[in-house]
Design a protein around this motif. Structure first.
Motif, mmCIF file in Angstrom:
data_model
loop_
_atom_site.group_PDB
_atom_site.id
_atom_site.type_symbol
_atom_site.label_atom_id
_atom_site.label_comp_id
_atom_site.label_asym_id
_atom_site.label_seq_id
_atom_site.Cartn_x
_atom_site.Cartn_y
_atom_site.Cartn_z
ATOM 1 N N PRO A 103 0.815 -1.177 0.169
ATOM 2 C CA PRO A 103 0.007 -0.003 0.130
ATOM 3 C C PRO A 103 1.001 1.378 -0.032
ATOM 4 O O PRO A 103 0.238 2.337 -0.579
ATOM 5 N N TYR A 104 2.065 1.197 0.459
ATOM 6 C CA TYR A 104 2.834 2.398 0.669
ATOM 7 C C TYR A 104 3.719 2.778 -0.584
ATOM 8 O O TYR A 104 4.487 3.709 -0.539
ATOM 9 N N ALA A 105 3.626 2.151 -1.443
ATOM 10 C CA ALA A 105 4.659 1.892 -2.793
ATOM 11 C C ALA A 105 4.027 2.628 -3.877
ATOM 12 O O ALA A 105 2.551 2.591 -4.055
ATOM 13 N N GLY A 110 9.801 -0.229 -8.540
ATOM 14 C CA GLY A 110 10.445 -1.404 -8.836
ATOM 15 C C GLY A 110 10.669 -2.132 -7.318
ATOM 16 O O GLY A 110 10.794 -1.629 -6.295
ATOM 17 N N PHE A 111 11.298 -3.270 -7.553
ATOM 18 C CA PHE A 111 11.718 -4.063 -6.321
ATOM 19 C C PHE A 111 13.194 -4.632 -6.506
ATOM 20 O O PHE A 111 13.253 -5.421 -7.503
ATOM 21 N N TRP A 112 14.047 -4.222 -5.872
ATOM 22 C CA TRP A 112 15.519 -4.355 -5.739
ATOM 23 C C TRP A 112 16.120 -5.215 -4.851
ATOM 24 O O TRP A 112 15.428 -5.492 -3.603
ATOM 25 N N ALA A 113 17.083 -6.028 -5.050
ATOM 26 C CA ALA A 113 17.889 -6.600 -4.193
ATOM 27 C C ALA A 113 17.390 -7.435 -3.286
ATOM 28 O O ALA A 113 17.478 -7.119 -1.820
ATOM 29 N N VAL A 129 12.027 -1.301 -1.901
ATOM 30 C CA VAL A 129 10.742 -0.554 -2.748
ATOM 31 C C VAL A 129 11.216 0.643 -3.330
ATOM 32 O O VAL A 129 11.653 1.683 -2.636
ATOM 33 N N THR A 130 11.632 0.946 -4.617
ATOM 34 C CA THR A 130 12.402 2.283 -5.083
ATOM 35 C C THR A 130 11.539 3.396 -5.008
ATOM 36 O O THR A 130 12.103 4.450 -5.227
ATOM 37 N N ASP A 131 10.191 3.504 -4.724
ATOM 38 C CA ASP A 131 9.427 4.620 -5.038
ATOM 39 C C ASP A 131 8.160 4.477 -3.928
ATOM 40 O O ASP A 131 7.353 3.525 -4.046
ATOM 41 N N THR A 132 8.122 5.269 -2.968
ATOM 42 C CA THR A 132 6.844 5.235 -2.203
ATOM 43 C C THR A 132 5.915 6.434 -2.343
ATOM 44 O O THR A 132 6.506 7.508 -3.117
ATOM 45 N N THR A 133 4.844 6.506 -1.436
ATOM 46 C CA THR A 133 4.174 7.599 -1.377
ATOM 47 C C THR A 133 4.423 8.813 -0.536
ATOM 48 O O THR A 133 3.575 9.783 -0.432
ATOM 49 N N VAL A 134 5.557 8.588 -0.038
ATOM 50 C CA VAL A 134 5.813 9.487 1.093
ATOM 51 C C VAL A 134 6.133 10.946 0.264
ATOM 52 O O VAL A 134 6.053 12.107 0.845
ATOM 53 N N SER A 135 6.817 10.808 -0.711
ATOM 54 C CA SER A 135 7.474 12.102 -1.648
ATOM 55 C C SER A 135 6.908 11.771 -2.875
ATOM 56 O O SER A 135 7.213 10.854 -3.530
ATOM 57 N N PRO A 136 6.301 12.959 -3.443
ATOM 58 C CA PRO A 136 6.195 13.005 -5.045
ATOM 59 C C PRO A 136 7.336 13.252 -5.908
ATOM 60 O O PRO A 136 7.188 12.946 -7.100
ATOM 61 N N ASP A 137 8.477 13.508 -5.230
ATOM 62 C CA ASP A 137 9.702 13.806 -5.919
ATOM 63 C C ASP A 137 10.380 12.582 -6.400
ATOM 64 O O ASP A 137 11.391 12.528 -6.836
ATOM 65 N N GLY A 138 10.176 11.416 -5.697
ATOM 66 C CA GLY A 138 10.732 10.068 -6.100
ATOM 67 C C GLY A 138 11.908 10.238 -5.025
ATOM 68 O O GLY A 138 12.229 11.030 -4.212
ATOM 69 N N GLY A 139 13.068 8.768 -5.319
ATOM 70 C CA GLY A 139 14.006 9.004 -4.206
ATOM 71 C C GLY A 139 13.735 8.527 -2.922
ATOM 72 O O GLY A 139 14.539 8.368 -1.972
ATOM 73 N N ASP A 140 12.525 8.349 -2.595
ATOM 74 C CA ASP A 140 12.038 7.945 -1.149
ATOM 75 C C ASP A 140 11.966 6.287 -1.005
ATOM 76 O O ASP A 140 11.145 5.906 -0.716
ATOM 77 N N PHE A 141 13.135 5.847 -1.049
ATOM 78 C CA PHE A 141 13.351 4.221 -1.097
ATOM 79 C C PHE A 141 12.951 3.602 0.201
ATOM 80 O O PHE A 141 12.974 4.411 1.416
ATOM 81 N N ALA A 142 12.479 2.500 0.463
ATOM 82 C CA ALA A 142 11.772 1.935 1.524
ATOM 83 C C ALA A 142 12.397 0.326 1.631
ATOM 84 O O ALA A 142 12.687 -0.166 0.412
#
Length: 739
Positions: A103-105, A110-113, A129-142
């Motif tokens: 739900p947070y992605a 994408g799914f790495w490693a 998880v390469t992109d989440t809903t925390v930031s609209p700018d991306g780079g917010d890995f989890a």
């Protein structure tokens, strides 16, 4: 993972190298050898691989989200493969269907490693998880997690991330990627994660493995390491981590370092006692390119075959075929495995020879006993008690004895679930036995009346499946209990035996019902005791060398002269220039001289005060093997953000433009000794240059190999460039050639 790289200059690319050109000692060859890459039958690329052994006795591999084949153009959500022998693999599907995400992605994440473990009675996959809903700018890995009843799923994402996106102090989001789980002997589960921006950290996990709890600790410095993997051996915790850019195509220098600690939370130090969190960060080389087809070898997993031999699984790049489709697109990184040796307490691949190319003895995946319990008649076993086979699993109480005899050095393994039993385990003959004693909460080994034991963790659940491995070498027995044979023992016990073991293998269930599976008995592997030779400096060649006693002689030639560089009184002093050699700028000076023909070693000692901790991008000085501005190998001590490293950078022309990548050798000091060992490959005529560095001129760390075509004539020289602020002068004490 290494898909991204912090910083804008090519000279910031990192790397680590360890390679040798000699052949390593080998196991006695099984019937079928293997050849890397082992993923060739089902995939052109299979990056960031890990391998587990399933409860069905088969092996399962997992890779990062990428297309599998040339021209496919379809991304697979963590592709999975299966093998019976670790060398012949087949694709069995993707862990996650198109569009499946937690739900947070964010959509399209994408799914790495991936890292897959047996935790709390079920399979758990940890994944970037390469992109989440925390930031609209991306780079917010989890770091996310998914659970499954079998190694191939079905996989169900947990609703919340294990480690949520973390804001960076300098802006953006810390690289919360590359998870790797580890369970300690006290039963505490840990998760290691992180990368260049933010470093590698460890945190405790909840008992179910799905939530980070407690306070995280930094175990490896930022701007150098990622792709961590931890295992426990002989009371030490070994942190494997990869360095450099994973994905620079034909110039990729990704490689694996290691440090060790007495605690899973560190501090981890390398063989020279240097911390992995220091500005001049340590890291003992484990795996790096050696001049054959494989470069960019890194992001490792770990496994042990049935003979007890350890193996490293990793990805590499074929330097002749570095991209999946078009140049500068997805890097093609197939899966490789190689033998992992332990010499004097430190791991090294193929005794230091590096990645293999060509037939090698395969892992041992069968033995004198190799029982999956598919035959309800239990043919080949003698029963004493009540035993039944149901759905490929053996359940019962009493003893079950194999007809196979025991002799010499052996390793036996079995999966077991003590369930309601007082104890469960194995006997080797009529005198030696190992028990998981649930009544006393201990792992117990006995030889007649002599016993040794170790406590089981308080979190031990008899109703969960565990793995028991027992090795006998000479008069020494070692038994380990683990969740799934991945180097994370829950209990280890050692016992000196009174005399060699003889007799038969017996499975034992006492005081209740035990479930057994995957029982094996194999000849114990023969460990490697010595590494392959490293380059040595021989006879000095004074006619090619210079002690800088006076002005530079006629043997030196400049590319872009720098009048600020002066030689006198035993030193060449060269203020670090603001220019660089990478890319198309080519503004830095290069001071060159001809090299001798054939094989040789060239050395310099350079003093360069780069300070520590502060950002000094990218001042550096050292050696260079140079053909022209677009084809060179540069070995320098360099400031890369807050770190100080010995980088072995490499540039070559590819598809119409220069491509740069790098490796890391050893840790630098203010004064650092640097060597390049030149060898001409007798088969191809290629020039191979292997890099070495030292902090004292006596103890050398040898890194990897960059190559030049046979029709080139590399010259050897010195460089000092990368930035003029703050002002600093490199001081070279000599340039010496040795035969």
């Amino acid at each position: 993972m290494g898909h991204l790289r912090r910083g804008g200059a090519c000279s910031a690319v990192l790397g680590l190298l360890l390679a040798a050109t000699a052949s390593a000692p080998a196991l006695a060859a099984p019937k079928q050898p293997y050849d890397n890459p082992v993923s060739a039958a089902f995939a052109d690329t299979f990056a960031d691989p890990v391998i587990v052994r399933g409860h069905d006795g088969l092996w399962y591999a997992y890779g990062t989200t990428d297309p599998l084949h040339e021209g496919e153009q379809r991304f697979h959500g963590v592709p999975m493969a299966r093998s019976a022998d670790l060398v012949r693999w087949s694709y069995v599907g993707d862990a996650f269907a198109a569009g499946q995400r937690p739900p947070y992605a964010a959509e399209g994440a994408g799914f790495w490693a991936p890292d897959v473990r047996w935790v709390d009675g079920r399979w758990v996959m940890y994944v970037t998880v390469t992109d989440t809903t925390v930031s609209p700018d991306g780079g917010d890995f989890a770091v996310g997690a998914a659970t499954a009843p079998t190694p191939t799923g079905p996989w169900t994402f947990a609703d919340e991330p294990v480690v949520a996106p973390r804001p960076g102090g300098g802006g953006g989001w810390l690289w919360t990627i590359d998870p790797s789980q580890f369970t300690d002997v006290d039963g505490t589960p840990y998760l290691y994660y992180g990368s260049y921006y933010g470093g590698v950290s460890v945190t405790e996990l909840s008992a179910d493995g799905l939530r980070a709890v407690g306070q995280p600790a930094l175990v490896a410095i930022d701007n150098k390491f990622e792709g961590s993997y931890v295992l426990r051996r002989d009371g030490w915790y070994y942190l494997f981590a990869s360095a450099a850019n994973c994905c620079a195509g034909p110039a990729t220098g990704y490689s694996v370092h290691v440090g060790r600690s007495r605690s899973p939370r560190g501090p981890f130090v390398d063989r020279d006692g240097l911390s992995l969190t220091a500005s001049r960060a340590g890291g003992t080389p484990v795996l790096t390119q050696n001049g054959n087809r494989w470069i960019g070898v890194g992001h490792n997993g770990f496994l042990t075959d049935l003979s007890g031999q350890d193996w490293i699984v990793y990805h590499g790049i074929d330097r002749a075929d570095p991209y999946l489709d078009e140049p500068f697109g997805i890097n093609e990184r197939p899966m490789l495995i190689d033998r992992l040796d332990w010499v004097d307490g430190w791991p090294v691949v193929n005794a230091g020879a590096g990645p293999s190319d060509g037939d090698r003895p395969a892992p041992i995946t069968t033995g004198r006993v190799d029982e999956r319990f598919h035959d309800a008649t239990l043919d080949g076993w003698q029963r004493d008690g009540d035993w039944r086979v149901t759905d490929g699993r053996l359940r019962g109480t009493g003893t079950l004895t194999s007809r196979a005899t025991i002799g010499g050095d052996v390793r036996t393994e079995v999966d077991l679930r003590p369930d309601t039993a007082r104890s469960a385990g194995v006997d080797l003959g009529d005198r030696v036995g190992v028990r998981v004693d649930t009544a006393t909460g201990r792992l117990v080994a006995r030889d007649g009346r002599r016993t040794a034991s170790a406590p089981l963790p308080a979190t031990f659940v008899p109703g969960h499946r565990h793995h028991l491995a027992v090795e006998v070498r000479g008069d020494r027995l070692v038994a380990e209990l683990s969740p799934a044979r991945l180097g994370d023992q829950l209990a280890t016990v050692a016992l000196r035996l009174d005399r060699p073991t003889t007799g038969r293998l017996t499975l034992v269930a006492e005081g209740g019902v035990v479930e057994f599976d995957n029982a094996s008995l194999a000849r114990l592997h023969q460990p490697v005791r010595r590494t392959v030779p490293t380059p040595r400096a021989g006879r000095l060649l004074p006619e090619f060398s210079d002690e800088f006693a006076g002005v530079l002689g006629a043997d030196w030639r400049w590319v872009r002269p720098d009048p600020a560089a002066t030689a006198s009184d035993g030193a060449l002093r060269w203020p670090v220039q603001p220019g660089d050699l990478t890319g198309t700028g080519n503004t830095a000076g290069v001071l060159l001289r001809d090299a001798p023909t054939g094989d040789y070693v060239v050395e310099t000692r350079v003093t360069l005060d780069l300070g520590e901790e502060t950002v000094r991008n990218y001042q550096q000085a050292g050696l260079v093997a140079y053909v022209d501005d677009d084809r060179f190998a540069r070995l320098t001590q360099v400031a890369i953000w807050n770190t100080r490293q010995v980088e072995y950078g490499y540039e070559l022309p590819f598809a119409g433009q220069p491509v740069y990548g790098g490796n890391i050798v050893g840790a630098p000091a203010t004064t650092t000794w640097l060597r390049l060992a030149h060898r001409v490959d007798p088969a191809t005529g290629e020039h191979e240059f292997r890099a070495g560095s030292s902090r004292d001129g006596r103890t050398w760390t040898w890194g990897g190999v960059w190559t030049f075509p046979a029709d080139t004539t590399p010259r050897i020289g010195l460089v000092a460039h990368g930035g003029a602020t703050p002002a600093v002068t490199a001081e070279f004490d000599y340039l010496r050639f040795y035969r």
